[in-house]
Write a protein that holds these residues in place. Structure first.
Motif, PDB file in Angstrom:
ATOM      1  N   GLU A 106       1.855   6.758  -6.975  1.00  0.00           N
ATOM      2  CA  GLU A 106       0.881   7.773  -7.369  1.00  0.00           C
ATOM      3  C   GLU A 106       1.437   9.185  -7.199  1.00  0.00           C
ATOM      4  OE1 GLU A 106      -2.524   6.934  -5.003  1.00  0.00           O
ATOM      5  OE2 GLU A 106      -3.166   5.215  -6.234  1.00  0.00           O
ATOM      6  N   THR A 108       2.236   1.826  -3.424  1.00  0.00           N
ATOM      7  CA  THR A 108       1.202   2.391  -4.301  1.00  0.00           C
ATOM      8  C   THR A 108       1.084   3.897  -4.090  1.00  0.00           C
ATOM      9  OG1 THR A 108      -0.034   0.321  -4.334  1.00  0.00           O
ATOM     10  CG2 THR A 108      -1.241   2.325  -4.899  1.00  0.00           C
ATOM     11  N   GLU A 130       0.825  -1.209   0.000  1.00  0.00           N
ATOM     12  CA  GLU A 130       0.000   0.000   0.000  1.00  0.00           C
ATOM     13  C   GLU A 130       0.857   1.256   0.000  1.00  0.00           C
ATOM     14  OE1 GLU A 130      -3.848  -1.841   2.417  1.00  0.00           O
ATOM     15  OE2 GLU A 130      -2.163  -0.952   3.504  1.00  0.00           O
TER      16      GLU A 130
END
Length: 447
Positions: A37, A33, A30
């Motif tokens: 981004e 990620t 997570e």
């Protein structure tokens, strides 16, 4: 294995917990990620470092990990700096030539926390962070668990908690500020096993009602300033695995570290980490044998490449600290050359005064420092915090008697300031150099 890479950590341990702040929890997958981004919004690597306000928040950690992942050098700025201070540091950082991408190119530019002189910009390469993480983790041993981060990310001690946790694929429990109760509960409830503190923080932890939780940690790493013997003994008597360390911004935090297995011993600041080598020299630069006190010069692979705007560093770095290596090779720091009190032509170590008087009944903390004097050059002064929890109040007369028993006449304090809290720098260290000015109105003759 790529140590300082969140994407590599996510490939190896995608479901393992990586970051905790309050109710927010992120696995390595997570967190990777989040970094992916954010990365398109960051600039491409350039000549100057990317400045960011380094508050202890999830968003800051994500941005730091993205900059590390993209190999963009960065300048973490303390969130409590005023706008003018922040702008001045950024202008200095962007005005100086910056090395092109290379093996020794800076990963981070950190400004030292000087109390009187202008802060220096320290250029630390990626290799220094990688080697420092690997060697400190090797000294700490195979134990696993979360790292607690409540020290500022703008300081090398706080930043290195992030790099060590990333390198070991262990989680960081992030706290926005140092809070003894919250820290101790994190040890109990969040599986925190590694905590870095300065002595003033350790003092507050030991006084808290939840202090027994400290014994659950694998290592309470204390550095930033020499830990008084009485404070260390108190922690060890409570079963705390106290691991002393010595380091500086220029050495990417730790240069020495005591292992948890040796935490019951008084080893000063511990033995040098692999590759770190200390040279003890006299005032002429001549080497001194073990056991002799002199200035500490440090060499090794975790050192900085140079100061911002100055020629590259060559050879061992003169730290400005005084100390010696004992028979087992452990480092003992006795003070800073710049903090020596010179009174009547005699050199006085403030740490020696604190060691002699620090365990006097009724005293919680004390700080020795020099006060300018026309006749003597300097006079020895003390700042004292009383221990209000004890049954025996301290007295000037008793303190003077102790000083006469343990200190030479020129070492004895002549001035005293009673304070509720010792003056500290922004890094939480005793502000010895600034104490005379900050406490001028409180100083009284010690008679």
């Amino acid at each position: 294995m790529t140590l300082l890479s969140i994407s590599a950590a996510a490939e190896e341990f995608p479901g393992r917990l990586a970051l905790v702040q309050g109710a927010a929890r992120y696995t390595f997958a997570e967190l990777a990620t989040e970094v992916a981004e954010l990365s398109p919004q960051l600039p491409a690597p350039r000549r100057g470092p990317f400045p960011l306000i380094a508050s202890n928040e999830v968003e800051t950690v994500v941005k730091l990990l993205a900059l590390i992942e993209r190999r963009v050098p960065f300048l973490p700025l303390h969130p409590r700096l005023c706008d003018d201070e922040r702008e001045r540091l950024v202008e200095r950082a962007l005005a100086a030539p910056f090395a092109a991408a290379s093996a020794d190119a800076p990963m981070a530019l950190l400004f030292t926390s000087g109390t009187s002189a202008e802060p220096k910009g320290v250029l630390l390469p990626r290799s220094a962070f990688e080697i420092a993480a690997r060697n400190s983790l090797a000294r700490l041993g195979p134990a696993s668990g979360a790292w607690l981060l409540s020290m500022p990310l703008s300081h090398v001690g706080g930043l290195s908690v992030v790099t060590r946790a990333l390198a070991s694929r262990q989680p960081v429990v992030l706290q926005d500020r140092f809070d003894p109760a919250a820290l101790l509960l994190a040890i109990r409830d969040e599986g925190v096993r590694f905590v870095s503190v300065v002595p003033s923080m350790l003092q507050q932890l030991l006084e808290h009602v939840l202090a027994p939780h400290l014994a659950m940690a694998e290592a309470i790493i204390v550095g930033g300033a020499p830990c008084p013997d009485a404070l260390a003994a108190r922690a060890r008597a409570m079963g705390v695995r106290l691991c002393a360390t010595y380091g500086l911004t220029e050495s990417c935090a730790m240069a020495t570290l005591q292992s948890p297995g040796e935490s019951h011993l008084n080893q000063g600041s511990g033995r040098p980490l692999d590759g770190c080598e200390f040279f003890i020299v006299d005032e002429r630069g001549a080497p001194l044998p073990r056991g002799k006190t002199g200035e500490l010069h440090l060499d090794g692979p975790t050192l900085f490449t140079g100061y911002l705007g100055e020629p590259p560093r060559r050879g061992p770095h003169p730290t400005g600290d005084l100390g010696f290596l004992d028979a087992e090779g452990a480092l003992h720091v006795t003070g800073r050359r710049s903090e020596l009190i010179i009174t009547g032509g005699e050199n006085v170590s403030p740490l020696a005064i604190e060691a002699a008087l620090g365990d006097y009944p009724g005293i919680k903390e004390l700080l020795a420092f020099g006060v300018p004097d026309e006749r003597w050059g300097e006079r020895v002064a003390l700042a004292v915090v009383a221990d209000v929890s004890g049954d025996v109040p301290w007295s000037n007369e008793g303190l003077l008697l102790r000083a006469k028993e343990l200190l030479a006449p020129f070492e004895r304090p002549r001035l005293l300031a009673k304070v509720d809290q010792l003056p500290l720098t922004a890094a939480g260290k005793p502000d010895r150099r600034g104490a005379a000015a900050r406490l001028a109105k409180l100083l009284r003759p010690l008679t």
